[in-house]
Design a protein around this motif. Structure first.
Motif, PDB file in Angstrom:
ATOM      1  N   PRO A  46     -26.626 -33.729 -35.179  1.00  0.00           N
ATOM      2  CA  PRO A  46     -25.696 -34.591 -34.447  1.00  0.00           C
ATOM      3  C   PRO A  46     -24.801 -33.809 -33.495  1.00  0.00           C
ATOM      4  CG  PRO A  46     -24.966 -34.294 -36.706  1.00  0.00           C
ATOM      5  CD  PRO A  46     -26.329 -33.686 -36.616  1.00  0.00           C
ATOM      6  N   GLY A  47     -24.585 -34.402 -32.337  1.00  0.00           N
ATOM      7  CA  GLY A  47     -23.656 -33.810 -31.379  1.00  0.00           C
ATOM      8  C   GLY A  47     -24.187 -32.607 -30.623  1.00  0.00           C
ATOM      9  N   ARG A  68     -23.995 -25.974 -31.465  1.00  0.00           N
ATOM     10  CA  ARG A  68     -23.009 -27.040 -31.231  1.00  0.00           C
ATOM     11  C   ARG A  68     -21.670 -26.327 -31.138  1.00  0.00           C
ATOM     12  NH1 ARG A  68     -21.471 -31.896 -35.436  1.00  0.00           N
ATOM     13  NH2 ARG A  68     -20.593 -33.360 -33.957  1.00  0.00           N
ATOM     14  N   ILE A  76      -4.849 -30.961 -28.294  1.00  0.00           N
ATOM     15  CA  ILE A  76      -5.302 -31.840 -29.372  1.00  0.00           C
ATOM     16  C   ILE A  76      -4.940 -31.240 -30.719  1.00  0.00           C
ATOM     17  CG2 ILE A  76      -7.327 -32.950 -30.437  1.00  0.00           C
ATOM     18  CD1 ILE A  76      -8.724 -32.683 -27.682  1.00  0.00           C
ATOM     19  N   THR A  77      -4.446 -32.102 -31.607  1.00  0.00           N
ATOM     20  CA  THR A  77      -4.209 -31.672 -32.983  1.00  0.00           C
ATOM     21  C   THR A  77      -5.415 -32.130 -33.788  1.00  0.00           C
ATOM     22  OG1 THR A  77      -1.870 -32.059 -32.604  1.00  0.00           O
ATOM     23  CG2 THR A  77      -2.549 -31.750 -34.890  1.00  0.00           C
ATOM     24  N   TYR A  78      -6.050 -31.200 -34.475  1.00  0.00           N
ATOM     25  CA  TYR A  78      -7.235 -31.548 -35.254  1.00  0.00           C
ATOM     26  C   TYR A  78      -6.819 -31.778 -36.709  1.00  0.00           C
ATOM     27  CZ  TYR A  78      -9.567 -29.856 -31.081  1.00  0.00           C
ATOM     28  OH  TYR A  78      -9.970 -29.681 -29.789  1.00  0.00           O
ATOM     29  N   HIS A  79      -6.937 -33.006 -37.162  1.00  0.00           N
ATOM     30  CA  HIS A  79      -6.544 -33.338 -38.529  1.00  0.00           C
ATOM     31  C   HIS A  79      -7.659 -33.090 -39.528  1.00  0.00           C
ATOM     32  CE1 HIS A  79      -2.673 -34.896 -37.505  1.00  0.00           C
ATOM     33  NE2 HIS A  79      -3.206 -35.617 -36.560  1.00  0.00           N
ATOM     34  N   ARG A  80      -8.836 -33.414 -39.109  1.00  0.00           N
ATOM     35  CA  ARG A  80      -9.987 -33.219 -39.991  1.00  0.00           C
ATOM     36  C   ARG A  80     -11.130 -32.729 -39.136  1.00  0.00           C
ATOM     37  NH1 ARG A  80     -10.714 -38.419 -43.927  1.00  0.00           N
ATOM     38  NH2 ARG A  80      -8.510 -38.712 -44.360  1.00  0.00           N
ATOM     39  N   MET A  81     -11.806 -31.729 -39.635  1.00  0.00           N
ATOM     40  CA  MET A  81     -12.966 -31.229 -38.912  1.00  0.00           C
ATOM     41  C   MET A  81     -14.070 -31.044 -39.935  1.00  0.00           C
ATOM     42  SD  MET A  81     -12.109 -31.156 -35.818  1.00  0.00           S
ATOM     43  CE  MET A  81     -13.422 -30.225 -35.074  1.00  0.00           C
ATOM     44  N   GLU A  82     -14.783 -32.098 -40.189  1.00  0.00           N
ATOM     45  CA  GLU A  82     -15.838 -32.033 -41.197  1.00  0.00           C
ATOM     46  C   GLU A  82     -17.205 -31.810 -40.572  1.00  0.00           C
ATOM     47  OE1 GLU A  82     -13.560 -35.330 -44.009  1.00  0.00           O
ATOM     48  OE2 GLU A  82     -15.492 -35.813 -43.109  1.00  0.00           O
ATOM     49  N   GLY A  83     -17.297 -32.132 -39.302  1.00  0.00           N
ATOM     50  CA  GLY A  83     -18.565 -31.969 -38.595  1.00  0.00           C
ATOM     51  C   GLY A  83     -18.961 -30.500 -38.552  1.00  0.00           C
ATOM     52  N   ALA A  84     -20.252 -30.256 -38.501  1.00  0.00           N
ATOM     53  CA  ALA A  84     -20.746 -28.875 -38.473  1.00  0.00           C
ATOM     54  C   ALA A  84     -20.811 -28.377 -37.033  1.00  0.00           C
ATOM     55  CB  ALA A  84     -22.114 -28.820 -39.121  1.00  0.00           C
ATOM     56  N   TYR A  85     -20.147 -27.256 -36.801  1.00  0.00           N
ATOM     57  CA  TYR A  85     -20.151 -26.642 -35.475  1.00  0.00           C
ATOM     58  C   TYR A  85     -20.638 -25.214 -35.607  1.00  0.00           C
ATOM     59  CZ  TYR A  85     -17.390 -30.589 -33.896  1.00  0.00           C
ATOM     60  OH  TYR A  85     -16.985 -31.848 -33.587  1.00  0.00           O
TER      61      TYR A  85
END
Lengths: 132, 140
Positions: A46-47, A68, A76-85
């Motif tokens: 994804p992404g 990715r 931007i304030t990142y509150h949650r970063m669960e996606g895989a980068y």
């Protein structure tokens, strides 16, 4: 980097772990199906920009690499970063009964679809019986 | 950062409660639907909006739904089982569910969604507040 597979008996298509994989790399899930035509692989990415997907076949191995990148924005304030980068790489050893030179790849809806057809030599064929 | 993050904390607690309630409801509706997959979520805080990004590779528009219940944004989807013989299967098949309680300044009107490259992006506009400095009066 061994992982438990419920399909551990799948001997034909073993996967080799990559030594060059960095800590940032992630493991994308894969589905492998097989039918009369060949092997179908679905790699869930994804992404990922299709431009950042690389598929290579060499001898009997099929390598998939994808990136990715995470572009941090100071506003931007990142509150949650669960996606895989990061970067991702997986290599599969494909038996010689499949023709890697004829691999077809197609990326759609965040999934990389790969198809490796059965080699002509491995396809069932009828042998004529000569009557003497 | 911490102050801004704080606003999401009660939301998490609420979410857990809602998820539990939901699980119970679902259990009585259909005991087999209890197992649900929670897709990965990115939550970004922009000046004028919030952006939620949910990884849903392989899902199409018709497989997904986004609903707003009060101030809870619910993302649901379904990955349908294909009738093919799978030799290796690492992806989740079945229903997926993710709920997020929106912060107070989120505006329910004007929520936009976009699906591309297997990522569902939800943009929620924010109420724009002006900052007022309150004078502190010193007691003698």
């Amino acid at each position: 980097m061994l992982r438990f597979y419920p399909f551990a008996d799948f001997e034909d298509m073993s996967e080799r772990s990559h030594s060059e994989v960095s800590d940032r790399s992630y493991r994308a899930p894969v589905d492998i199906t097989e039918d009369a035509a060949g092997i179908h692989l679905s790699v869930y990415l994804p992404g990922v920009d299709p431009e950042h997907v690389y598929v290579n076949s060499e001898q009997n191995s099929l390598s998939i690499r994808a990136e990715r990148p995470f572009e941090r924005d100071e506003n931007i304030t990142y509150h949650r970063m669960e996606g895989a980068y990061g970067s991702f790489a997986r290599t599969f050893t494909v038996p010689s009964t499949y023709d890697l030179n004829k691999t077809e790849a197609n990326y759609k809806n965040g999934v990389l679809h790969l198809f490796v057809p059965r080699s002509e030599a491995s396809k069932p064929r009828k042998i004529d019986i000569s009557v003497s | 950062m911490l102050e801004r993050l704080e606003r999401f904390l009660p939301a998490r607690r609420q979410r857990l409660r809602q998820d539990m309630e939901r699980a119970f409801e679902r259990f009585f509706d259909n005991p087999w639907s209890l197992a649900e997959f929670e897709p990965a979520l990115d939550l970004e805080d922009h000046d004028d909006h919030y952006t939620l990004k949910v990884d849903v590779p392989g899902l199409k528009k018709e497989d997904l739904s986004v609903t707003l219940e009060g101030n809870t944004l619910i993302i649901e989807g379904e990955r349908k089982e294909e009738h093919k013989r799978r030799r290796v299967s690492e992806v989740y098949y079945g229903s997926l569910y993710r709920a997020v309680t929106l912060p107070e300044d989120a505006k329910p009107d004007g929520i936009k969604t976009r699906l591309g490259r297997g990522v569902l992006e939800v943009t929620v506009p924010r109420e724009q507040h002006e900052k007022h400095t309150i004078e502190i009066v010193e007691a003698d």
